[in-house]
Design a protein around this motif. Structure first.
Motif, PDB file in Angstrom:
ATOM      1  N   LEU A 119       0.811  -1.216   0.000  1.00  0.00           N
ATOM      2  CA  LEU A 119       0.000   0.000   0.000  1.00  0.00           C
ATOM      3  C   LEU A 119       0.847   1.271   0.000  1.00  0.00           C
ATOM      4  CD1 LEU A 119      -2.975  -0.934   2.339  1.00  0.00           C
ATOM      5  CD2 LEU A 119      -2.994  -0.631  -0.130  1.00  0.00           C
ATOM      6  N   SER A 120       2.150   1.121  -0.071  1.00  0.00           N
ATOM      7  CA  SER A 120       3.031   2.291  -0.178  1.00  0.00           C
ATOM      8  C   SER A 120       4.166   2.013  -1.152  1.00  0.00           C
ATOM      9  CB  SER A 120       3.571   2.678   1.200  1.00  0.00           C
ATOM     10  OG  SER A 120       4.217   1.588   1.819  1.00  0.00           O
ATOM     11  N   PRO A 121       3.831   1.614  -2.387  1.00  0.00           N
ATOM     12  CA  PRO A 121       4.881   1.245  -3.340  1.00  0.00           C
ATOM     13  C   PRO A 121       5.794   2.395  -3.741  1.00  0.00           C
ATOM     14  CG  PRO A 121       2.775   1.349  -4.451  1.00  0.00           C
ATOM     15  CD  PRO A 121       2.509   1.511  -2.983  1.00  0.00           C
ATOM     16  N   ASP A 122       5.285   3.616  -3.661  1.00  0.00           N
ATOM     17  CA  ASP A 122       6.128   4.759  -4.039  1.00  0.00           C
ATOM     18  C   ASP A 122       6.270   5.765  -2.899  1.00  0.00           C
ATOM     19  OD1 ASP A 122       3.487   5.621  -4.187  1.00  0.00           O
ATOM     20  OD2 ASP A 122       3.860   6.943  -5.885  1.00  0.00           O
ATOM     21  N   GLY A 123       6.077   5.300  -1.677  1.00  0.00           N
ATOM     22  CA  GLY A 123       6.277   6.167  -0.513  1.00  0.00           C
ATOM     23  C   GLY A 123       5.045   6.273   0.366  1.00  0.00           C
ATOM     24  N   GLN A 124       5.263   6.848   1.545  1.00  0.00           N
ATOM     25  CA  GLN A 124       4.191   6.992   2.520  1.00  0.00           C
ATOM     26  C   GLN A 124       3.773   8.450   2.619  1.00  0.00           C
ATOM     27  OE1 GLN A 124       5.657   5.172   6.119  1.00  0.00           O
ATOM     28  NE2 GLN A 124       5.228   3.133   5.356  1.00  0.00           N
ATOM     29  N   TYR A 125       3.099   8.931   1.599  1.00  0.00           N
ATOM     30  CA  TYR A 125       2.635  10.317   1.553  1.00  0.00           C
ATOM     31  C   TYR A 125       1.115  10.340   1.687  1.00  0.00           C
ATOM     32  CZ  TYR A 125       1.896   8.685  -3.191  1.00  0.00           C
ATOM     33  OH  TYR A 125       1.517   7.941  -4.281  1.00  0.00           O
ATOM     34  N   VAL A 126       0.584  11.503   1.959  1.00  0.00           N
ATOM     35  CA  VAL A 126      -0.870  11.688   2.030  1.00  0.00           C
ATOM     36  C   VAL A 126      -1.244  12.937   1.255  1.00  0.00           C
ATOM     37  CG1 VAL A 126      -1.193  10.493   4.232  1.00  0.00           C
ATOM     38  CG2 VAL A 126      -0.631  12.924   4.239  1.00  0.00           C
ATOM     39  N   PRO A 127      -2.440  12.993   0.733  1.00  0.00           N
ATOM     40  CA  PRO A 127      -3.418  11.915   0.655  1.00  0.00           C
ATOM     41  C   PRO A 127      -2.996  10.887  -0.383  1.00  0.00           C
ATOM     42  CG  PRO A 127      -4.242  13.822  -0.536  1.00  0.00           C
ATOM     43  CD  PRO A 127      -2.945  14.229   0.106  1.00  0.00           C
ATOM     44  N   ARG A 128      -3.376   9.646  -0.132  1.00  0.00           N
ATOM     45  CA  ARG A 128      -3.053   8.543  -1.024  1.00  0.00           C
ATOM     46  C   ARG A 128      -4.264   7.619  -1.056  1.00  0.00           C
ATOM     47  NH1 ARG A 128       0.966   6.600   1.804  1.00  0.00           N
ATOM     48  NH2 ARG A 128       0.263   4.546   2.390  1.00  0.00           N
ATOM     49  N   ILE A 129      -4.735   7.301  -2.262  1.00  0.00           N
ATOM     50  CA  ILE A 129      -5.898   6.430  -2.410  1.00  0.00           C
ATOM     51  C   ILE A 129      -5.501   5.247  -3.271  1.00  0.00           C
ATOM     52  CG2 ILE A 129      -8.260   6.217  -3.261  1.00  0.00           C
ATOM     53  CD1 ILE A 129      -8.626   9.203  -2.705  1.00  0.00           C
TER      54      ILE A 129
END
Length: 165
Positions: free
Chosen positions: A108-118
């Motif tokens: 669920l975070s293939p390209d990083g842990q940023y927000v917002p992310r859907i």
């Protein structure tokens, strides 16, 4: 003496009651699982619960990562909650989860842990890394003006279930 003590006691009770009402009015309402993303949507509480319900109902899981103090998340949340088409699809065709913390699933975070992310997870428990927004540096982020892309991606997630599963 007794009369003034009684009057003082009544005054104390009146002031205490009024103060209690003021304090009670200032309390925020209890936080619901919607967290402002749509009060008519049925939300699951955890990622694991979402996966279970997705498999059981054969509906895709839509995971929204956000933070309360993020201005971009707040802007997206506002338009998301006001859009009737999104609200209708979310309520009727998806298992919905919004998270203010990261999951243990690194998919669920293939390209990083940023927000917002859907992100979308299909009922076979496959994270759909192929359903992305318009940005190349943050593939799963959406801005308020990206709602048409999000709506199309929701429809795509539904079509993929019918064609692949």
């Amino acid at each position: 003496m007794l009369h003034s003590a009684l009057a003082l006691c009544l005054l104390f009770i009146t002031v205490s009651s009024s103060l209690a009402l003021v304090i009670r009015k200032e309390k925020r309402p209890p936080q619901t699982l919607s967290r402002g993303w749509g009060d008519d949507i049925t939300w699951v509480q955890t990622y694991e619960e979402g996966l279970f319900h997705s498999q059981k109902s054969n509906k895709p899981l839509m995971v929204i990562h956000h933070l309360e103090d993020c201005q971009y998340c707040q802007a997206l949340k506002k338009v998301f909650a006001q859009n009737e088409e999104i609200q209708d699809m979310a309520q009727n065709n998806f298992i919905m989860l919004n998270l203010m913390h990261e999951t243990t699933d690194k998919n669920l975070s293939p390209d990083g842990q940023y927000v917002p992310r859907i992100m979308f997870v299909d009922p076979s428990l496959t994270v759909r890394a192929d359903i992305t927004g318009r940005y190349s540096n943050r593939l799963y982020t959406y801005e308020p003006q990206d709602l048409p892309i999000l709506i199309e991606n929701m429809k795509r997630a539904l079509r993929l279930i019918q064609s692949e599963l």
